[in-house]
Design a protein around this motif. Sequence first.
Motif, PDB file in Angstrom:
ATOM      1  N   ARG A  23      43.105   6.395  48.062  1.00  0.00           N
ATOM      2  CA  ARG A  23      42.785   6.586  49.482  1.00  0.00           C
ATOM      3  C   ARG A  23      42.014   7.883  49.689  1.00  0.00           C
ATOM      4  O   ARG A  23      41.071   7.936  50.467  1.00  0.00           O
ATOM      5  CB  ARG A  23      44.069   6.571  50.317  1.00  0.00           C
TER       6      ARG A  23
ATOM      7  N   LEU B 287      37.698   3.337  64.242  1.00  0.00           N
ATOM      8  CA  LEU B 287      38.492   2.711  63.189  1.00  0.00           C
ATOM      9  C   LEU B 287      39.913   3.268  63.152  1.00  0.00           C
ATOM     10  O   LEU B 287      40.869   2.533  62.876  1.00  0.00           O
ATOM     11  CB  LEU B 287      37.809   2.925  61.833  1.00  0.00           C
ATOM     12  N   THR B 288      40.058   4.558  63.436  1.00  0.00           N
ATOM     13  CA  THR B 288      41.392   5.165  63.434  1.00  0.00           C
ATOM     14  C   THR B 288      42.277   4.529  64.503  1.00  0.00           C
ATOM     15  O   THR B 288      43.472   4.333  64.293  1.00  0.00           O
ATOM     16  CB  THR B 288      41.275   6.675  63.664  1.00  0.00           C
TER      17      THR B 288
ATOM     18  N   CYS C 167      43.156   0.609  63.596  1.00  0.00           N
ATOM     19  CA  CYS C 167      43.766   0.297  62.303  1.00  0.00           C
ATOM     20  C   CYS C 167      45.239  -0.071  62.421  1.00  0.00           C
ATOM     21  O   CYS C 167      45.846  -0.506  61.441  1.00  0.00           O
ATOM     22  CB  CYS C 167      43.604   1.464  61.331  1.00  0.00           C
TER      23      CYS C 167
ATOM     24  N   GLY D 138      47.086  -5.362  61.895  1.00  0.00           N
ATOM     25  CA  GLY D 138      46.731  -5.869  60.570  1.00  0.00           C
ATOM     26  C   GLY D 138      45.505  -6.750  60.594  1.00  0.00           C
ATOM     27  O   GLY D 138      44.693  -6.738  59.676  1.00  0.00           O
TER      28      GLY D 138
ATOM     29  N   PHE E 147      35.857  -4.116  56.451  1.00  0.00           N
ATOM     30  CA  PHE E 147      36.471  -5.340  56.945  1.00  0.00           C
ATOM     31  C   PHE E 147      36.179  -6.514  56.020  1.00  0.00           C
ATOM     32  O   PHE E 147      35.124  -6.586  55.386  1.00  0.00           O
ATOM     33  CB  PHE E 147      35.944  -5.682  58.349  1.00  0.00           C
TER      34      PHE E 147
ATOM     35  N   ARG F 127      40.062  -8.559  58.755  1.00  0.00           N
ATOM     36  CA  ARG F 127      41.170  -7.791  58.188  1.00  0.00           C
ATOM     37  C   ARG F 127      40.613  -6.575  57.488  1.00  0.00           C
ATOM     38  O   ARG F 127      39.635  -6.668  56.741  1.00  0.00           O
ATOM     39  CB  ARG F 127      41.956  -8.659  57.194  1.00  0.00           C
ATOM     40  N   MET F 128      41.231  -5.429  57.733  1.00  0.00           N
ATOM     41  CA  MET F 128      40.794  -4.207  57.062  1.00  0.00           C
ATOM     42  C   MET F 128      41.226  -4.221  55.605  1.00  0.00           C
ATOM     43  O   MET F 128      42.311  -4.702  55.279  1.00  0.00           O
ATOM     44  CB  MET F 128      41.416  -2.971  57.733  1.00  0.00           C
TER      45      MET F 128
ATOM     46  N   SER G  66      42.957  -2.894  52.507  1.00  0.00           N
ATOM     47  CA  SER G  66      44.213  -2.151  52.516  1.00  0.00           C
ATOM     48  C   SER G  66      44.015  -0.674  52.179  1.00  0.00           C
ATOM     49  O   SER G  66      44.715   0.196  52.715  1.00  0.00           O
ATOM     50  CB  SER G  66      45.198  -2.786  51.530  1.00  0.00           C
TER      51      SER G  66
ATOM     52  N   ARG H 164      42.633   0.956  55.304  1.00  0.00           N
ATOM     53  CA  ARG H 164      43.648   1.022  56.353  1.00  0.00           C
ATOM     54  C   ARG H 164      44.698   2.096  56.030  1.00  0.00           C
ATOM     55  O   ARG H 164      45.170   2.802  56.921  1.00  0.00           O
ATOM     56  CB  ARG H 164      44.316  -0.345  56.517  1.00  0.00           C
TER      57      ARG H 164
ATOM     58  N   LEU I 216      43.210   5.358  56.996  1.00  0.00           N
ATOM     59  CA  LEU I 216      43.078   5.499  58.446  1.00  0.00           C
ATOM     60  C   LEU I 216      44.423   5.659  59.132  1.00  0.00           C
ATOM     61  O   LEU I 216      44.534   6.370  60.137  1.00  0.00           O
ATOM     62  CB  LEU I 216      42.338   4.277  59.013  1.00  0.00           C
ATOM     63  N   LEU I 217      45.463   4.997  58.606  1.00  0.00           N
ATOM     64  CA  LEU I 217      46.780   5.145  59.212  1.00  0.00           C
ATOM     65  C   LEU I 217      47.289   6.574  59.104  1.00  0.00           C
ATOM     66  O   LEU I 217      48.013   7.061  59.982  1.00  0.00           O
ATOM     67  CB  LEU I 217      47.774   4.175  58.564  1.00  0.00           C
TER      68      LEU I 217
END
Length: 851
Positions: free
Chosen positions: A225, A244-245, A248, A251, A281, A291-292, A294, A297, A300-301
């Motif tokens: 990441r 995007l943040t 996210c 799901g 995506f 779907r992002m 993984s 995501r 971003l999470l």
Amino acid sequence: RRTAVHESAVVLVQAPAGFGKTSLLAQWRRDRIALGDAVAWISAQPEDDEARFLQSLALAVRIASGRPAFGHVLMEAPPRDALEGATVWLTEVAQLAVEVLLIVDEAERLPAPARGVLAYLLRNAPANLRCMVAARADCDLHLDDLIAYGQCAVIDAEQLRFRLEETLAVVRGRFDDRVSDDEAARLHELTEGWPLGLQLALSIKDAAGRPLDLSNLDLQGKALRETFVAFMLRNLDAADLDFLTRVCIVGHLNFELAQALSADPGTPQRLERLLRQTPVFMAGVQSDWLRMHSLVRGALLERFEALPAGEKAALHARAADWLADHDMLDAAARHALSAGQAGKAYDLAERSLYHSTIHHGRQGAVIEWLAQLPPAEVDRRPRLLLAVAWALSVSDRHDEAGSYVARILSDPAAGDALRCECALILSGARNYADDPDGYMQLHDPWADASSLTDPVLLQVHANRRAFRALLDGQPGVARLCVQQAPHAAPYLDRWGECGIGHSYLWEGRVELAAEVLAPTLAAADAALGPRSPFATMGAALLATAVWEQGRPEDARALMANRIDVLERHGMPEFVLLGYRTLVRVAVAAGAEQRALELLSALDAVGVARRLPRLRIASLAEQVRLHARRFRAETCRDLCARLDALCEEHAHAHGPLWRRSVEPLRELARAYLAIAERKWRAAIEPLERADAIARQMNQGRLHIELLGLRALALDRCGERVDPLLREAADLALSHGLRRVFVDAHPDLGELVQARVGGAAESAPAAAALPPLAPPMPAFERALATAVLTPKEREVVELLARKLSNKEIALAMQVGEPTIKWHLRNLFAKLDAGTRKQVVARARILGLLAQES
């Protein structure tokens, strides 16, 4: 896809960054050079106006074909009209006496006028010209008509994305056996088949500069990441990164949901642009949902968690409202809980979880909610009680389902339909507890299902009737039960198909089993995920089928990164099949210690889940393994432990359970006699086991026992050719290619010697060391239009580091002739030294390794 691609005059490769477009073109280039084609390669540049692009085309073909005069008009006095210049180029290509492949890489860099010239070339290509173009997904080359009429083949991101078996091959090629299939499969899951993501993962190094240990994938996920953020997210526009943040947290995303979360009128255009330009995506097939990735995501999470608490709660609340309005209740409930709206979350969960469990098989979601719901909330919501009971009954916590069923049935108003549903719940729990007698006692009083009217419950009941028929040794009746069931839910349809595949496997008809199970497993992987309990059980069945067909690599790939889920959540029969297949794959590969380790793990699963049949099967398989090498003392000790275990648990189980372990016990006794080379003593237990196998219609076991009995009789000096031929013919008709070799190596050799080819022969003995060192591998020049035959021969000899005099002697010509050839090679390959000639020939694909 290879045939379709190579039959097309135009091939368009379109995908975001990191999907290997250039690597694919480079491989095709080498393929076409090996066939003798002239391959012209252009890497497009933003400054390529029409005139410069035409000159690039001329120069590329001049270099590829070795024709210094090609395109002299375009190079010296380009026409004022670009289309006229393109026509001149096409005319000269048509006049060449060779096949020409034009490759244009990074076509999205071309300005609009140059793209127009390229489109003109593609539409008017002569018969000896084929074109391959690579571009980003957002590049429009105006080729829709060619695509629609089948004149242009398109390779997109989904086709370039690695499949699991491709990831396994890459990791094995780089790490050999230092990385297990499970670790490689987890890496595939982490990168989701994105080629650049996989390359990043394999190239990440720790602080000391050593490659990161793949066994620690949690650490690597964090490192990946961080690399992702450095590689891609930092290059995004600040507004795009902010968008995007905030989106996210969901799901799956579509344009309406993104608009609701961002409250920005420009959201659809922004999302469409990001979808085209970046690998963030992944779009669904014929679906508006995205779907992002993984890895993206996850990065971003981490940024989302840094937002103010009020803003996070507001975003979760917006997501909950939109999802609830569109009947996506489970996801809405989760966001409502994250937004601090507990009452709304519990109401949504009650409405969604029962449906999620029965219709979609998301038992894990119910168990997650159970940990968050206060017990009082569960007790006062009957639908939640039912959902929890269903979810627990088909998990490793199946014993807990009974307490929830008791709370449901404590209601005096419970009718026959509810009582029948509770019997279905408890019978499923007995199935997971490996208690066929208890299953029968719960199922049989409700066998007619007359009290049920819900089509979903009727389909569940039909699947349970099918399993009941298998317990009676009636696989054909089991299939009929499934075929006559209503089709109320796709998840239950997949269970029915799994039951049909299991029935074929029960009979030993592995080819039919694989035909049924392969599409079922693909659908389960897509809908539930490859590590869902249902998918892991389907994988165990399919791996068994493909192993019996002689496809060990496919069996290994199917079981990669699934065995831990299978041992915790799988039905006992499927756990046994999955472990047994992995053991036999390891034995066939000569990894006996790995096989014993797996059997020890199977025994541990039996202890942890209180499933004694798994422990008995582990001991029986160990006896088989040691009997292959005639280790009599070890087999004797294992058989004593097996008998003691059977006696210990026989009184606690009914006749159906005892019948399921009796063939294992008898087979172990037969293998003990084989290990002791008491061949006559092996015949009686083999016959007793065969009687049960025939009674239960277990075809594979019957064929194996026939073969072992033939081996024992042969060693006793009796004539066994008819019996052996019958066993081999049955194995051939069922598609069983491994049955005799897996039973005993001596049996595999006997079948091969007496019958020949009806079954797979025994594994070959270890190769003897060579009598002399192998000859060194040399590079061979490929037949192309760039070099003449004599020049190709000179390049080959240069690659062997011969001097001019030695080359002249080898070619039987004078040294001045060799110098003349070298001058031509220096000019054609733009080289200044002999070493550069060889290096340039390798780079251009004119030299290939030959072993």
